[in-house]
Design an enzyme around this catalytic site. Structure first.
Site, PDB file in Angstrom:
ATOM      1  N   LEU A   1      -1.917   1.347  15.781  1.00  0.00           N
ATOM      2  CA  LEU A   1      -2.360  -0.047  15.840  1.00  0.00           C
ATOM      3  C   LEU A   1      -1.443  -0.831  16.766  1.00  0.00           C
ATOM      4  O   LEU A   1      -0.215  -0.767  16.628  1.00  0.00           O
ATOM      5  CB  LEU A   1      -2.289  -0.666  14.439  1.00  0.00           C
ATOM      6  CG  LEU A   1      -2.537  -2.177  14.387  1.00  0.00           C
ATOM      7  CD1 LEU A   1      -3.998  -2.498  14.695  1.00  0.00           C
ATOM      8  CD2 LEU A   1      -2.157  -2.733  13.023  1.00  0.00           C
TER       9      LEU A   1
ATOM     10  N   PHE B   1      -7.284  -4.648  -4.429  1.00  0.00           N
ATOM     11  CA  PHE B   1      -6.934  -5.437  -5.622  1.00  0.00           C
ATOM     12  C   PHE B   1      -5.551  -6.097  -5.446  1.00  0.00           C
ATOM     13  O   PHE B   1      -5.439  -7.334  -5.417  1.00  0.00           O
ATOM     14  CB  PHE B   1      -6.975  -4.488  -6.830  1.00  0.00           C
ATOM     15  CG  PHE B   1      -6.300  -4.982  -8.084  1.00  0.00           C
ATOM     16  CD1 PHE B   1      -6.508  -6.268  -8.563  1.00  0.00           C
ATOM     17  CD2 PHE B   1      -5.454  -4.128  -8.801  1.00  0.00           C
ATOM     18  CE1 PHE B   1      -5.883  -6.697  -9.737  1.00  0.00           C
ATOM     19  CE2 PHE B   1      -4.845  -4.556  -9.971  1.00  0.00           C
ATOM     20  CZ  PHE B   1      -5.050  -5.845 -10.434  1.00  0.00           C
TER      21      PHE B   1
ATOM     22  N   LYS C   1      -3.319  11.296   3.638  1.00  0.00           N
ATOM     23  CA  LYS C   1      -3.094  10.768   4.993  1.00  0.00           C
ATOM     24  C   LYS C   1      -2.512   9.357   4.963  1.00  0.00           C
ATOM     25  O   LYS C   1      -1.599   9.035   5.725  1.00  0.00           O
ATOM     26  CB  LYS C   1      -4.404  10.779   5.794  1.00  0.00           C
ATOM     27  CG  LYS C   1      -4.763  12.156   6.330  1.00  0.00           C
ATOM     28  CD  LYS C   1      -6.080  12.154   7.074  1.00  0.00           C
ATOM     29  CE  LYS C   1      -5.983  11.421   8.405  1.00  0.00           C
ATOM     30  NZ  LYS C   1      -7.300  11.417   9.102  1.00  0.00           N
TER      31      LYS C   1
ATOM     32  N   ALA D   1       4.511  -0.104  -1.211  1.00  0.00           N
ATOM     33  CA  ALA D   1       3.936  -0.064  -2.565  1.00  0.00           C
ATOM     34  C   ALA D   1       3.967   1.379  -3.037  1.00  0.00           C
ATOM     35  O   ALA D   1       3.134   2.185  -2.634  1.00  0.00           O
ATOM     36  CB  ALA D   1       2.510  -0.599  -2.546  1.00  0.00           C
TER      37      ALA D   1
ATOM     38  N   ASN E   1      -9.347  -0.429   5.788  1.00  0.00           N
ATOM     39  CA  ASN E   1     -10.499   0.328   6.312  1.00  0.00           C
ATOM     40  C   ASN E   1     -11.681   0.250   5.361  1.00  0.00           C
ATOM     41  O   ASN E   1     -12.732   0.827   5.626  1.00  0.00           O
ATOM     42  CB  ASN E   1     -10.125   1.795   6.612  1.00  0.00           C
ATOM     43  CG  ASN E   1      -9.795   2.578   5.361  1.00  0.00           C
ATOM     44  OD1 ASN E   1      -9.799   2.033   4.260  1.00  0.00           O
ATOM     45  ND2 ASN E   1      -9.497   3.852   5.524  1.00  0.00           N
TER      46      ASN E   1
ATOM     47  N   VAL F   1      -5.078   2.448   8.767  1.00  0.00           N
ATOM     48  CA  VAL F   1      -3.644   2.397   9.103  1.00  0.00           C
ATOM     49  C   VAL F   1      -3.079   3.774   9.469  1.00  0.00           C
ATOM     50  O   VAL F   1      -1.953   3.874   9.945  1.00  0.00           O
ATOM     51  CB  VAL F   1      -2.843   1.710   7.967  1.00  0.00           C
ATOM     52  CG1 VAL F   1      -2.777   2.566   6.725  1.00  0.00           C
ATOM     53  CG2 VAL F   1      -1.438   1.325   8.430  1.00  0.00           C
TER      54      VAL F   1
ATOM     55  N   TYR G   1      13.745   5.948   7.448  1.00  0.00           N
ATOM     56  CA  TYR G   1      13.743   4.861   8.443  1.00  0.00           C
ATOM     57  C   TYR G   1      14.867   3.871   8.159  1.00  0.00           C
ATOM     58  O   TYR G   1      15.460   3.303   9.067  1.00  0.00           O
ATOM     59  CB  TYR G   1      12.384   4.143   8.470  1.00  0.00           C
ATOM     60  CG  TYR G   1      11.453   4.702   9.515  1.00  0.00           C
ATOM     61  CD1 TYR G   1      10.951   5.991   9.407  1.00  0.00           C
ATOM     62  CD2 TYR G   1      11.088   3.940  10.628  1.00  0.00           C
ATOM     63  CE1 TYR G   1      10.105   6.512  10.371  1.00  0.00           C
ATOM     64  CE2 TYR G   1      10.242   4.450  11.597  1.00  0.00           C
ATOM     65  CZ  TYR G   1       9.757   5.736  11.468  1.00  0.00           C
ATOM     66  OH  TYR G   1       8.925   6.253  12.435  1.00  0.00           O
TER      67      TYR G   1
ATOM     68  N   THR H   1      -1.181  -1.918 -13.552  1.00  0.00           N
ATOM     69  CA  THR H   1      -1.373  -3.357 -13.362  1.00  0.00           C
ATOM     70  C   THR H   1      -2.861  -3.654 -13.466  1.00  0.00           C
ATOM     71  O   THR H   1      -3.685  -2.833 -13.074  1.00  0.00           O
ATOM     72  CB  THR H   1      -0.824  -3.769 -11.977  1.00  0.00           C
ATOM     73  OG1 THR H   1       0.560  -3.429 -11.937  1.00  0.00           O
ATOM     74  CG2 THR H   1      -0.976  -5.260 -11.722  1.00  0.00           C
TER      75      THR H   1
ATOM     76  N   TYR I   1      -1.930  12.176  -4.691  1.00  0.00           N
ATOM     77  CA  TYR I   1      -1.417  10.791  -4.742  1.00  0.00           C
ATOM     78  C   TYR I   1       0.097  10.811  -4.976  1.00  0.00           C
ATOM     79  O   TYR I   1       0.854  10.170  -4.243  1.00  0.00           O
ATOM     80  CB  TYR I   1      -2.123  10.051  -5.870  1.00  0.00           C
ATOM     81  CG  TYR I   1      -1.775   8.581  -5.985  1.00  0.00           C
ATOM     82  CD1 TYR I   1      -2.079   7.685  -4.964  1.00  0.00           C
ATOM     83  CD2 TYR I   1      -1.174   8.084  -7.142  1.00  0.00           C
ATOM     84  CE1 TYR I   1      -1.789   6.332  -5.091  1.00  0.00           C
ATOM     85  CE2 TYR I   1      -0.889   6.730  -7.271  1.00  0.00           C
ATOM     86  CZ  TYR I   1      -1.193   5.861  -6.248  1.00  0.00           C
ATOM     87  OH  TYR I   1      -0.913   4.518  -6.382  1.00  0.00           O
TER      88      TYR I   1
END
Ligand code: UDP
Length: 318
Positions: free
Chosen positions: A65, A15, A95, A118, A36, A61, A163, A179, A149
């Protein structure tokens, strides 16, 4: 001639990911969308097929990659994102938030790209501070059903900041509040697709609990504008993007019934475990640092969303 920036969008067939791809292309980026397709849908990007500035790769992901060529931005949007999805896909949710964020950060680092995560208002859990500013650390149940989550996104924020601090990566974190808009998956269980499809079919509207829990709904174009501004900014701290117009779920149900001119009645169903009682973004940081605030009134956004679902219904896809 300066070549166009290259953006990678994980969850690009979802979305929000698909709307972000549209915006990046409109801004002159070349876009590589990864998905995926466990909750994404190629129908969301089929209008982009055949463009030479857009590529879609069916890829998970969480797996390594290799992408040849330069990348300027990595937008990490891949994740199951509705309560039903992450209850059905708990391990994948953990994951993609953990391993997937690590891989996406690794890609950004290897390419010297900017990185945007996000994240979510779920990092605040069932909040004890209202409205929620970015400085609030949250009230999350780590072992509850939503924990997969919430904790994955909290880990994702932590590794993104690591990072930034350890590798000097140019990172941004958007905390996305509820949203809505076209391309939400009809059966993802979230309140907007659920109520709109029920109302269009004149079926009972399933309000969970007493319906006095609150949410604040942001139209997708406003959200994407906030994300675009954040991506251009020098901001590294998390930024809430959402619409502060708060209402109860019951009021929301009544609004949907009215806008759909539906004969649906409201019925009550059990409240899911750990369902936050209130949620409203404090958007002062976005206003001050990005000059952003939402523009689309709820009724306008809902009319566009209802039209999208009505079209699906007419085509037998709802
Ligand atoms: N909800 C509801 N009926 C539904 C779906 C959701 O009453 O059919 C409620 C849900 O309990 C929550 C709110 O609507 O209080 C928003 O739920 P959603 O799944 O959209 O996302 P959340 O904001 O909880 O992450």
């Amino acid at each position: 001639m300066k070549s166009s920036p290259v953006s990678v969008v994980t969850g690009g067939a979802g979305f929000l990911g698909s709307h972000l791809c549209d915006r990046l292309l409109a801004e002159g980026h070349r876009v590589i969308a990864l998905d995926n397709l466990i909750t994404g849908n190629v129908a969301n990007i089929e209008h982009l097929a055949g463009r030479d500035d857009f590529r879609f790769l069916k890829h998970d992901v969480t797996e390594y990659l290799f992408l040849p060529g330069p990348v300027d931005f990595v937008f990490h949007f891949a994740s199951p994102a509705s309560p039903i999805d992450y209850l059905e896909l708990p391990i994948q949710t953990l994951k993609v938030g953990a391993l997937g964020t690590h891989k996406a950060l690794g890609l950004a680092r290897a390419k010297g790209a900017r990185f945007l995560l996000a994240s979510t208002s779920e990092v605040y859990g069932d909040p004890l501070v209202h409205p929620q500013p970015e400085t609030y650390w949250g009230n999350v149940n780590p072992i509850g059903p939503r924990g997969v989550y919430d904790e994955a996104k909290r880990f994702a924020e932590a590794i993104t900041m690591a990072y930034h601090r350890a590798h000097g990566l140019d990172t941004k974190i958007v905390r996305i509040f509820n949203t809505y808009g076209p391309r939400m998956r009809p059966r993802d269980g979230r309140v907007v697709p659920a109520f709109v499809s029920q109302a269009l079919r004149n079926e009972p509207i399933t309000v969970f609990g007493d319906g006095l829990q609150t949410r604040s709904f942001c139209f997708v174009s406003d959200l994407i504008e906030g994300i675009w501004r954040l991506a251009q900014s020098d901001e590294h701290e998390p930024v809430n993007i959402g619409n502060p117009a708060e209402m109860t779920v019951l009021q929301f149900a009544e609004k949907i019934v009215a806008l759909c001119e539906s004969r649906s009645v409201i019925v009550h169903r059990p409240l899911p475990v750990d369902d936050p009682k209130v949620r409203q973004p404090d958007i002062r940081r976005a206003r001050e640092r990005l000059g952003w605030s939402p523009r689309v009134p709820l009724e306008d956004g809902l009319r566009q969303t209802i039209a999208y679902f009505r079209n699906l219904l007419d085509r037998g896809l709802l």
